[in-house]
Design an enzyme around this catalytic site. Structure first.
Site, PDB file in Angstrom:
ATOM      1  N   LYS A   1      22.524  -4.457 -51.021  1.00 38.52           N
ATOM      2  CA  LYS A   1      22.702  -3.281 -50.158  1.00 38.52           C
ATOM      3  C   LYS A   1      21.607  -2.293 -50.543  1.00 38.52           C
ATOM      4  O   LYS A   1      21.616  -1.753 -51.645  1.00 38.52           O
ATOM      5  CB  LYS A   1      24.087  -2.688 -50.402  1.00 38.52           C
ATOM      6  CG  LYS A   1      24.394  -1.419 -49.620  1.00 38.52           C
ATOM      7  CD  LYS A   1      25.854  -1.020 -49.884  1.00 38.52           C
ATOM      8  CE  LYS A   1      26.212   0.344 -49.344  1.00 38.52           C
ATOM      9  NZ  LYS A   1      27.565   0.743 -49.769  1.00 38.52           N
ATOM     10  N   TRP A   2      20.644  -2.080 -49.645  1.00 36.84           N
ATOM     11  CA  TRP A   2      19.472  -1.227 -49.904  1.00 36.84           C
ATOM     12  C   TRP A   2      19.772   0.154 -49.330  1.00 36.84           C
ATOM     13  O   TRP A   2      19.727   0.348 -48.131  1.00 36.84           O
ATOM     14  CB  TRP A   2      18.245  -1.853 -49.242  1.00 36.84           C
ATOM     15  CG  TRP A   2      16.951  -1.119 -49.389  1.00 36.84           C
ATOM     16  CD1 TRP A   2      16.702   0.199 -49.145  1.00 36.84           C
ATOM     17  CD2 TRP A   2      15.693  -1.681 -49.798  1.00 36.84           C
ATOM     18  NE1 TRP A   2      15.385   0.500 -49.374  1.00 36.84           N
ATOM     19  CE2 TRP A   2      14.742  -0.649 -49.783  1.00 36.84           C
ATOM     20  CE3 TRP A   2      15.277  -2.962 -50.168  1.00 36.84           C
ATOM     21  CZ2 TRP A   2      13.402  -0.850 -50.109  1.00 36.84           C
ATOM     22  CZ3 TRP A   2      13.940  -3.159 -50.480  1.00 36.84           C
ATOM     23  CH2 TRP A   2      13.022  -2.113 -50.459  1.00 36.84           C
ATOM     24  N   ASP A   3      20.049   1.086 -50.222  1.00 38.02           N
ATOM     25  CA  ASP A   3      20.490   2.416 -49.781  1.00 38.02           C
ATOM     26  C   ASP A   3      19.332   3.408 -49.795  1.00 38.02           C
ATOM     27  O   ASP A   3      18.279   3.171 -50.404  1.00 38.02           O
ATOM     28  CB  ASP A   3      21.619   2.882 -50.713  1.00 38.02           C
ATOM     29  CG  ASP A   3      22.590   3.836 -50.030  1.00 38.02           C
ATOM     30  OD1 ASP A   3      22.248   4.393 -48.976  1.00 38.02           O
ATOM     31  OD2 ASP A   3      23.693   4.039 -50.577  1.00 38.02           O
ATOM     32  N   MET A   4      19.529   4.562 -49.183  1.00 33.82           N
ATOM     33  CA  MET A   4      18.526   5.643 -49.140  1.00 33.82           C
ATOM     34  C   MET A   4      19.316   6.907 -48.810  1.00 33.82           C
ATOM     35  O   MET A   4      19.765   7.068 -47.696  1.00 33.82           O
ATOM     36  CB  MET A   4      17.504   5.319 -48.042  1.00 33.82           C
ATOM     37  CG  MET A   4      16.283   6.174 -48.005  1.00 33.82           C
ATOM     38  SD  MET A   4      16.509   7.816 -47.305  1.00 33.82           S
ATOM     39  CE  MET A   4      16.697   7.488 -45.564  1.00 33.82           C
ATOM     40  N   ASN A   5      19.514   7.753 -49.814  1.00 32.19           N
ATOM     41  CA  ASN A   5      20.519   8.805 -49.661  1.00 32.19           C
ATOM     42  C   ASN A   5      20.018  10.222 -49.471  1.00 32.19           C
ATOM     43  O   ASN A   5      20.770  11.166 -49.709  1.00 32.19           O
ATOM     44  CB  ASN A   5      21.453   8.780 -50.877  1.00 32.19           C
ATOM     45  CG  ASN A   5      22.611   7.830 -50.648  1.00 32.19           C
ATOM     46  OD1 ASN A   5      23.417   8.032 -49.756  1.00 32.19           O
ATOM     47  ND2 ASN A   5      22.677   6.779 -51.440  1.00 32.19           N
TER      48      ASN A   5
ATOM     49  N   ASP B   1      29.333   5.873 -43.464  1.00 33.03           N
ATOM     50  CA  ASP B   1      30.258   5.904 -44.607  1.00 33.03           C
ATOM     51  C   ASP B   1      31.689   6.152 -44.145  1.00 33.03           C
ATOM     52  O   ASP B   1      32.601   6.227 -44.972  1.00 33.03           O
ATOM     53  CB  ASP B   1      29.853   7.015 -45.592  1.00 33.03           C
ATOM     54  CG  ASP B   1      28.809   6.514 -46.578  1.00 33.03           C
ATOM     55  OD1 ASP B   1      28.645   5.293 -46.706  1.00 33.03           O
ATOM     56  OD2 ASP B   1      28.161   7.359 -47.223  1.00 33.03           O
TER      57      ASP B   1
ATOM     58  N   ASP C   1       0.841  -1.215   0.000  1.00 34.53           N
ATOM     59  CA  ASP C   1       0.000   0.000   0.000  1.00 34.53           C
ATOM     60  C   ASP C   1       0.865   1.251   0.000  1.00 34.53           C
ATOM     61  O   ASP C   1       0.534   2.249  -0.607  1.00 34.53           O
ATOM     62  CB  ASP C   1      -0.907   0.018   1.235  1.00 34.53           C
ATOM     63  CG  ASP C   1      -1.971  -1.059   1.116  1.00 34.53           C
ATOM     64  OD1 ASP C   1      -2.098  -1.625   0.006  1.00 34.53           O
ATOM     65  OD2 ASP C   1      -2.645  -1.344   2.120  1.00 34.53           O
TER      66      ASP C   1
ATOM     67  N   TRP D   1      26.598  13.124 -41.293  1.00 34.09           N
ATOM     68  CA  TRP D   1      27.118  12.132 -42.229  1.00 34.09           C
ATOM     69  C   TRP D   1      28.603  11.887 -41.902  1.00 34.09           C
ATOM     70  O   TRP D   1      29.351  12.841 -41.673  1.00 34.09           O
ATOM     71  CB  TRP D   1      26.963  12.653 -43.672  1.00 34.09           C
ATOM     72  CG  TRP D   1      27.574  11.743 -44.676  1.00 34.09           C
ATOM     73  CD1 TRP D   1      27.130  10.503 -45.036  1.00 34.09           C
ATOM     74  CD2 TRP D   1      28.753  11.990 -45.445  1.00 34.09           C
ATOM     75  NE1 TRP D   1      27.970   9.958 -45.974  1.00 34.09           N
ATOM     76  CE2 TRP D   1      28.975  10.847 -46.254  1.00 34.09           C
ATOM     77  CE3 TRP D   1      29.645  13.060 -45.522  1.00 34.09           C
ATOM     78  CZ2 TRP D   1      30.046  10.744 -47.126  1.00 34.09           C
ATOM     79  CZ3 TRP D   1      30.721  12.956 -46.402  1.00 34.09           C
ATOM     80  CH2 TRP D   1      30.904  11.808 -47.193  1.00 34.09           C
TER      81      TRP D   1
ATOM     82  N   ARG E   1      21.423  15.639 -52.802  1.00 34.72           N
ATOM     83  CA  ARG E   1      22.258  14.681 -53.544  1.00 34.72           C
ATOM     84  C   ARG E   1      21.662  14.460 -54.945  1.00 34.72           C
ATOM     85  O   ARG E   1      21.567  13.339 -55.444  1.00 34.72           O
ATOM     86  CB  ARG E   1      22.405  13.351 -52.828  1.00 34.72           C
ATOM     87  CG  ARG E   1      23.722  12.666 -53.204  1.00 34.72           C
ATOM     88  CD  ARG E   1      23.785  11.200 -52.861  1.00 34.72           C
ATOM     89  NE  ARG E   1      25.137  10.688 -53.061  1.00 34.72           N
ATOM     90  CZ  ARG E   1      25.433   9.452 -53.381  1.00 34.72           C
ATOM     91  NH1 ARG E   1      24.498   8.546 -53.517  1.00 34.72           N
ATOM     92  NH2 ARG E   1      26.668   9.088 -53.541  1.00 34.72           N
TER      93      ARG E   1
HETATM   94  C1  GLA Z   1      25.855   5.988 -49.916  1.00 35.68           C
HETATM   95  C2  GLA Z   1      26.384   4.749 -49.219  1.00 35.68           C
HETATM   96  C3  GLA Z   1      27.763   4.419 -49.750  1.00 35.68           C
HETATM   97  C4  GLA Z   1      27.688   4.206 -51.237  1.00 35.68           C
HETATM   98  C5  GLA Z   1      27.094   5.430 -51.903  1.00 35.68           C
HETATM   99  C6  GLA Z   1      26.821   5.175 -53.370  1.00 35.68           C
HETATM  100  O1  GLA Z   1      26.581   7.118 -49.549  1.00 35.68           O
HETATM  101  O2  GLA Z   1      26.419   4.936 -47.847  1.00 35.68           O
HETATM  102  O3  GLA Z   1      28.278   3.282 -49.112  1.00 35.68           O
HETATM  103  O4  GLA Z   1      26.902   3.076 -51.494  1.00 35.68           O
HETATM  104  O5  GLA Z   1      25.860   5.807 -51.308  1.00 35.68           O
HETATM  105  O6  GLA Z   1      26.276   6.280 -53.991  1.00 35.68           O
END
Ligand code: GLA
Length: 722
Positions: free
Chosen positions: A469-473, A541, A45, A192, A436
């Site tokens: 490797k599936w990237d997104m920048n 990177d 309590d 970055w 980019r």
């Molecule tokens: C990003 C990734 C890198 C490389 C470049 C290619 O910056 O982190 O490792 O793959 O894109 O454009």
């Protein structure tokens, strides 16, 4: 492990052998927090009254009661502090007064619809339904407790049980009100190539925390925060970790109120977010993981690592070693052709590497970062016989073949953009600001996702790939979708992430034997949401060994080495201009998923021989480095050195790595204490043959030789001999 409800006191008690999470329905209706921390056997309590103050008889709403109380799910009703959920009714007014309606206790845990979430083996969940009697809106709070990890998973589902539409414009996943503010707050911020740098400060009255408004978890911030008692260290003291299973914008905050209650909350970023709920519809929040450790920050990390391995990562590679890879990015950037790639692959084979990865630039007419995203067909100028021919040649060398993709993006200079200029996220009349040199596809749209899934699956089939490797920048702002109605435009951020998850689910399921690695301009979406689909992510990177020590140190707060993409690259390093010895670059990269990212064709034969030796060691140590218990020994944030170690579950094997940044004249050998070993065992250093007592290594220390030269490292592989 159990979840108990005591109807006589209205107390819910979730516990495993080590942890208790306790709350109570004040006035029989309103869930109030009582205790989260070390396990208590019995809820007294005294405990209840101290934190929830009122008894059933005396509870009154008219005392601004909630503003002083520790709320489990504050909604800006009677509580004037930041809330967890905010709802606007059809008449534009806002109020949500939630009262207990029912609860259910289940084995395992429910899936969270389209959102990724942890699995529920060995878990029990409490589903607590609260309802606002005026509008009919309900909130179902889900709490899961595990037997094997000291993590409580929390999420909320908002259900419109009323007769008119409502707009949810804040929907966090969890709230915990701690008594007092005697904590240090750690969050991770960066940029970055400088991701997840750790920053620690004491809590102060008022607001503090971290967040991302970039549409992704981001390189600048991370969906994680840690509250540590002021006396907590790596291996001692109380630490509370919060992490979110989500890859979009987020908020993690602590508000210390007028009475010094510290309200910690985590969830989807409320900025530019709202969600329309028609009668009968619901909204599911992402899952938050609340980790308690009384064994310091190290204890917290080991719990999070076990959560990741036991309940988050999935698929063929989730619990195995990974191929040693060679990626052509830093070797060639966009400047390659088939011949150049094959000579690099040949050297990779000579260097005893398993997998050759073709990075950016193989499609459309992409000779720089300003074109072709969206055009996922082979660039026949660079690969005259196509991707399959290259892949066949690489396979014929006895290597596996991997491919880079960036499916979420579109270049203005692309056939896709010329055909569908409205497929990107944009606001009519405003400039489409590129970052980019690219725009982001509107993945809330079914037809956009369907097209991309089809062309990506075709490319991966064509390439006969073993790894992706599936990237997104780039990140997102100026949110607008050509297909959503005005009142749903603010749903785009979350719909985008649900779209990403949908694509990831479809593409990864189409290739169950392929290893997927997530990436986002380095480590810009390194989060638990991604880990539900891909067991590893490119950490940053930055391949500079010393910067990596820092990034991997703080990444390891939540993520085990098996998830951290880490490569050995050229010297001078392309990000810092620094030169570090090969052995140090390898020792650091080994504490991640190991690979190489430099021009092997230029290396002298001795260095190729050295790489072959290193690969042998990586193969030998990787199961231990990935799946052992992780201990941070020396923080690179505190000085010139970094050290960490991994110990096998049975404590019979360990790998210790020490890196010293700058050599200092007149240094002496020094002692470093190890952790996590069995004090009663004798360990042999497999490289030197020296033997040590476990007690000696932990309570006295191991000798670290004074370095001769900058960025030198020492690694010890210890094995019990008795
Ligand atoms: C990003 C990734 C890198 C490389 C470049 C290619 O910056 O982190 O490792 O793959 O894109 O454009």
């Amino acid at each position: 492990m159990s979840i108990l409800f005591d109807p006589s006191t209205s107390v819910f008690h979730l516990s495993n052998d080590r942890v208790s999470y306790i709350f109570r329905l004040a006035g029989g209706k309103y869930p109030m927090h009582v205790h989260w921390g070390r396990r208590v056997r019995k809820v007294t309590d005294r405990m209840i009254e101290r934190r929830t103050i009122w008894t059933e008889e005396t509870f009154s709403l008219n005392e601004t009661a909630f503003d002083f109380l520790p709320m489990e799910c504050p909604t800006f009703a009677g509580d004037l502090r930041e809330g967890m959920i905010h709802v606007i009714h059809e008449n534009g007014m806002s109020a949500l007064l939630l009262e207990y309606e029912s609860h259910r206790i289940m084995t395992g845990k429910p899936a969270l619809g389209a959102l990724p979430s942890a699995r529920g083996e060995g878990a029990e969940s409490l589903l607590l339904t609260l309802r606002d009697k005026v509008s009919g809106v309900a909130v179902e709070l889900c709490y899961t407790i595990y037997s094997d990890v000291d993590v409580i998973a929390r999420s909320a589902r908002i259900i419109n049980g009323g007769k008119t539409a409502v707009t949810v414009d804040k929907a966090l996943s969890a709230c915990v009100d701690f008594e007092g503010y005697d904590f240090n707050l750690t969050t991770l911020s960066g940029a970055w190539t400088r991701e997840r740098q750790m920053y620690t400060r004491p809590l102060v009255p008022g607001d503090q925390g971290t967040s991302s408004t970039r549409g992704a978890s981001s390189v600048q911030t991370s969906p994680f925060m840690m509250l540590a008692r002021k006396d907590a260290t790596e291996e001692r003291g109380e630490v509370y970790g919060f992490a979110l299973c989500y890859s979009g914008g987020f908020e993690a905050s602590v508000h210390v109120d007028q009475h010094f209650i510290s309200r910690a909350q985590i969830g989807i970023q409320p900025f530019n977010f709202s969600w329309q709920l028609q009668p009968g519809e619901d909204f599911q929040t992402p899952e938050a993981y609340l980790c308690y450790s009384c064994e310091g920050m190290g204890g917290m990390s080991r719990s999070f690592h076990a959560l990741v391995h036991n309940h988050i990562t999935t698929g063929k590679f989730a619990h195995s070693t990974r191929p040693i890879l060679c990626n052509n990015w830093e070797a060639t950037y966009f400047d390659f052709n088939e011949e150049k790639l094959l000579s690099l692959a040949l050297c990779a084979k000579e260097a005893d590497i398993d997998l050759f990865v073709l990075d950016d630039g193989w499609f459309g007419h992409r000779n720089g970062d300003n074109s072709s995203l969206g055009d996922w067909f082979d660039d026949l100028n660079k690969l005259p016989k196509g991707l399959r021919h290259l892949s066949d040649e690489i396979h014929a060398l006895g290597l596996k073949f991997g491919l880079w993709i960036e499916p979420e993006m579109i270049s203005v200079d692309s056939e896709l953009y010329r055909a569908h200029p409205d497929w990107c996220i944009h606001v009519p009349g405003y400039p489409r600001i590129e970052y980019r040199n690219q725009l982001v596809l509107d993945l809330s749209r079914d037809e956009v996702r369907d097209h991309i899934v089809d062309v990506i699956i075709a490319a991966l089939d064509r390439g006969n790939v073993d790894y992706v490797k599936w990237d997104m920048n780039r990140f997102i702002n100026m949110w607008g979708s050509a297909s959503l109605p005005a009142q749903r435009q603010q749903e785009l951020g979350h719909r985008y992430i649900l779209g990403v998850y949908d694509m990831m689910r479809r593409i990864t399921q189409a290739f169950p034997d392929v290893l997927f690695e997530s990436c986002a301009g380095g480590g810009g979406r390194f989060d638990l949401g991604m880990m539900c689909f891909m067991p590893q992510g490119w950490c940053t990177d930055d391949t500079d060994a010393w910067m990596r020590c820092k990034i991997q140190h703080s990444t390891s707060f939540v993520f085990p080495p098996s998830t951290m993409g880490a490569h050995v690259s050229a010297v001078p390093n392309h990000q810092t201009g620094r030169s570090t010895p090969l052995a140090t670059r390898a020792a650091v990269a080994m504490s991640g998923t190991y690979g190489y990212e430099f021009d092997l064709t230029n290396l002298p034969a001795e260095e190729i021989a050295e790489i072959r030796k290193l690969n042998k060691r990586v193969r030998q140590l990787q199961p231990l480095l990935f799946y052992g218990d992780y201990y941070r020994l020396v923080s690179p944030y505190e000085g010139n050195e970094a050290a960490w170690m991994t110990v096998s579950g049975d404590k019979r094997e360990a790998v210790v790595t020490h890196v010293c940044a700058q050599a200092v004249p007149n240094m002496k050998d020094k002692l470093m204490r190890l952790a996590g070993l069995d004090p009663n065992l004798t360990y042999r250093d497999e490289d030197t043959g020296m033997t040590y007592g476990g007690d000696e290594l932990m309570y006295y220390g191991i000798i670290i030789k004074k370095p001769w030269g900058d960025y030198m490292s020492q690694q010890f592989y210890l094995k019990a001999i008795d």
